[in-house]
Design an enzyme around this catalytic site. Structure first.
Site, PDB file in Angstrom:
ATOM      1  N   TYR A 155       0.848  -1.205   0.000  1.00  0.00           N
ATOM      2  CA  TYR A 155       0.000   0.000   0.000  1.00  0.00           C
ATOM      3  C   TYR A 155       0.882   1.253   0.000  1.00  0.00           C
ATOM      4  O   TYR A 155       0.643   2.197  -0.769  1.00  0.00           O
ATOM      5  CB  TYR A 155      -0.924  -0.033   1.229  1.00  0.00           C
ATOM      6  CG  TYR A 155      -1.813   1.184   1.393  1.00  0.00           C
ATOM      7  CD1 TYR A 155      -2.967   1.353   0.616  1.00  0.00           C
ATOM      8  CD2 TYR A 155      -1.526   2.163   2.339  1.00  0.00           C
ATOM      9  CE1 TYR A 155      -3.788   2.462   0.772  1.00  0.00           C
ATOM     10  CE2 TYR A 155      -2.340   3.273   2.512  1.00  0.00           C
ATOM     11  CZ  TYR A 155      -3.471   3.421   1.724  1.00  0.00           C
ATOM     12  OH  TYR A 155      -4.278   4.521   1.893  1.00  0.00           O
ATOM     13  N   LYS A 159       0.959   4.041  -2.990  1.00  0.00           N
ATOM     14  CA  LYS A 159       0.687   5.458  -2.736  1.00  0.00           C
ATOM     15  C   LYS A 159       1.914   6.322  -3.040  1.00  0.00           C
ATOM     16  O   LYS A 159       1.776   7.492  -3.411  1.00  0.00           O
ATOM     17  CB  LYS A 159       0.209   5.650  -1.295  1.00  0.00           C
ATOM     18  CG  LYS A 159      -1.169   5.032  -1.023  1.00  0.00           C
ATOM     19  CD  LYS A 159      -2.229   5.632  -1.927  1.00  0.00           C
ATOM     20  CE  LYS A 159      -3.637   5.289  -1.489  1.00  0.00           C
ATOM     21  NZ  LYS A 159      -4.657   5.858  -2.397  1.00  0.00           N
TER      22      LYS A 159
HETATM   23  P1  NAD Z   1     -13.443   3.929   1.659  1.00  0.00           P
HETATM   24  O1  NAD Z   1     -13.193   2.457   1.733  1.00  0.00           O
HETATM   25  O2  NAD Z   1     -14.481   4.540   2.536  1.00  0.00           O
HETATM   26  O3  NAD Z   1     -13.735   4.353   0.161  1.00  0.00           O
HETATM   27  C1  NAD Z   1     -13.052   3.811  -0.931  1.00  0.00           C
HETATM   28  C2  NAD Z   1     -14.025   3.710  -2.093  1.00  0.00           C
HETATM   29  O4  NAD Z   1     -13.313   3.242  -3.247  1.00  0.00           O
HETATM   30  C3  NAD Z   1     -15.174   2.723  -1.844  1.00  0.00           C
HETATM   31  O5  NAD Z   1     -16.405   3.366  -2.140  1.00  0.00           O
HETATM   32  C4  NAD Z   1     -14.884   1.582  -2.825  1.00  0.00           C
HETATM   33  O6  NAD Z   1     -16.054   0.941  -3.312  1.00  0.00           O
HETATM   34  C5  NAD Z   1     -14.161   2.327  -3.925  1.00  0.00           C
HETATM   35  N1  NAD Z   1     -13.334   1.430  -4.757  1.00  0.00           N
HETATM   36  C6  NAD Z   1     -12.517   0.432  -4.343  1.00  0.00           C
HETATM   37  N2  NAD Z   1     -11.952  -0.169  -5.403  1.00  0.00           N
HETATM   38  C7  NAD Z   1     -12.425   0.465  -6.514  1.00  0.00           C
HETATM   39  C8  NAD Z   1     -12.219   0.290  -7.900  1.00  0.00           C
HETATM   40  N3  NAD Z   1     -11.404  -0.673  -8.370  1.00  0.00           N
HETATM   41  N4  NAD Z   1     -12.857   1.115  -8.759  1.00  0.00           N
HETATM   42  C9  NAD Z   1     -13.697   2.083  -8.300  1.00  0.00           C
HETATM   43  N5  NAD Z   1     -13.931   2.296  -6.986  1.00  0.00           N
HETATM   44  C10 NAD Z   1     -13.305   1.491  -6.103  1.00  0.00           C
HETATM   45  O7  NAD Z   1     -12.013   4.593   1.935  1.00  0.00           O
HETATM   46  P2  NAD Z   1     -11.553   6.085   2.252  1.00  0.00           P
HETATM   47  O8  NAD Z   1     -10.948   6.069   3.615  1.00  0.00           O
HETATM   48  O9  NAD Z   1     -12.607   7.067   1.935  1.00  0.00           O
HETATM   49  O10 NAD Z   1     -10.325   6.191   1.236  1.00  0.00           O
HETATM   50  C11 NAD Z   1     -10.349   7.009   0.096  1.00  0.00           C
HETATM   51  C12 NAD Z   1      -8.920   7.152  -0.415  1.00  0.00           C
HETATM   52  O11 NAD Z   1      -8.119   7.792   0.583  1.00  0.00           O
HETATM   53  C13 NAD Z   1      -8.217   5.826  -0.701  1.00  0.00           C
HETATM   54  O12 NAD Z   1      -7.399   5.973  -1.846  1.00  0.00           O
HETATM   55  C14 NAD Z   1      -7.369   5.615   0.532  1.00  0.00           C
HETATM   56  O13 NAD Z   1      -6.263   4.785   0.264  1.00  0.00           O
HETATM   57  C15 NAD Z   1      -6.963   7.039   0.849  1.00  0.00           C
HETATM   58  N6  NAD Z   1      -6.532   7.270   2.213  1.00  0.00           N
HETATM   59  C16 NAD Z   1      -7.378   7.082   3.263  1.00  0.00           C
HETATM   60  C17 NAD Z   1      -6.931   7.328   4.555  1.00  0.00           C
HETATM   61  C18 NAD Z   1      -7.809   7.148   5.759  1.00  0.00           C
HETATM   62  O14 NAD Z   1      -7.294   7.235   6.883  1.00  0.00           O
HETATM   63  N7  NAD Z   1      -9.109   6.915   5.607  1.00  0.00           N
HETATM   64  C19 NAD Z   1      -5.614   7.764   4.768  1.00  0.00           C
HETATM   65  C20 NAD Z   1      -4.792   7.951   3.676  1.00  0.00           C
HETATM   66  C21 NAD Z   1      -5.261   7.715   2.407  1.00  0.00           C
END
Ligand code: NAD
Length: 249
Positions: A155, A159
């Site tokens: 991951y 990223k």
């Molecule tokens: P989340 O799981 O709530 O949302 C992710 C969404 O992506 C989901 O709706 C899922 O259905 C969709 N998804 C997954 N695979 C997919 C695909 N192949 N095609 C289309 N859609 C797809 O997660 P989140 O926390 O809202 O994360 C959003 C982004 O932020 C991600 O890239 C995550 O890695 C990044 N991020 C999150 C955090 C955190 O602490 N929440 C921290 C750093 C980065």
């Protein structure tokens, strides 16, 4: 209104508590027409209709070139332009280095890295024609500090790859007035983190966050609004940290 009549495509935005949907709400409140792209058509449509009738929900796996191109064709058929793309879809797997198998690697890199490339390639011809556009890539603090809290090394690699891709796209697309930037969220409370945090873990994480709280999805939405709007007109290739001070560098 910072995004009046702008068309903004946001991937992975159907998850109710997620960063993508919070960004969709923020953009819609600033006058944008928002396109939500997520895996499930029903969930995407339901999320878009929560924003109002001007918005669109589509199904596509961001790692599938045909599905991505078909979705962007539908966006162009309906709105005729694309001003903003937020590459937000991502998945994580909390596994250790030696447990990473080919399937784990493929799954995680496909969504974050291939997905960012394919979605960007799909919108760039339109943004170039318009001589305007903003692409925002959601990376992670785990790319910068070598591991977040829940993501494995693959991951972090995905990223970090997003950051390299973002910078190279920014350099290539600058002359077309298409800006490309990234956000590196710290620990934000969404479904990706839900139920995985014991009280003990929370306390030890908070000890390392100067602002002394976990992030909210709206914290990321605000940063995305800045990068999508003319407020950031002279910024391209930047990495905007939104982590409460968890990583100061
Ligand atoms: P989340 O799981 O709530 O949302 C992710 C969404 O992506 C989901 O709706 C899922 O259905 C969709 N998804 C997954 N695979 C997919 C695909 N192949 N095609 C289309 N859609 C797809 O997660 P989140 O926390 O809202 O994360 C959003 C982004 O932020 C991600 O890239 C995550 O890695 C990044 N991020 C999150 C955090 C955190 O602490 N929440 C921290 C750093 C980065």
């Amino acid at each position: 209104m910072l995004l009046q009549d702008k068309v903004a495509v946001i991937t992975g935005a159907a998850s109710a508590r997620g960063l993508g949907f919070a960004t969709a709400k923020m953009f819609a409140s600033q006058g944008a027409k928002v396109v939500i792209i997520d895996l499930d058509a029903g969930a995407s449509k339901a999320a878009a209709s929560q924003l109002g009738s001007d918005h669109l929900g589509l199904a596509a796996n961001v790692a599938n070139e045909q599905q991505v191109n078909a979705a962007i064709e539908q966006v162009l058929a309906k709105y005729g332009r694309i001003d903003v793309l937020v590459n937000n879809a991502g998945i994580t797997q909390p596994i250790k280095l030696m447990d990473i198998k080919r399937d784990n690697y493929d799954a995680v890199l496909d969504v974050s890295l291939r997905g960012t490339l394919l979605m960007s390639q799909a919108v760039i011809p339109t943004m170039r024609r318009q001589r305007a556009g903003s692409i925002i890539c959601i990376s992670s603090v785990s790319a910068q500090r070598g591991g977040g809290i829940f993501g494995g090394p693959h991951y972090s690699a995905a990223k970090a790859g997003v950051l390299g891709l973002m910078k190279a796209m920014a350099r290539e697309l600058g002359p077309d007035n298409v800006r490309v930037n990234a956000i590196t969220p710290g620990l934000i409370q969404t479904d990706i983190t839900a139920g995985k945090l014991s009280d003990e873990m929370r306390q030890s994480i908070l000890a390392g966050i100067p602002l002394n709280r976990l992030g909210d999805a709206s914290d990321i939405a605000g940063a995305a609004l800045f990068l999508a709007s003319p407020l950031s007109a002279y910024s391209t290739g930047i990495t905007l940290d939104v982590n409460g001070g968890m990583l100061i560098h």
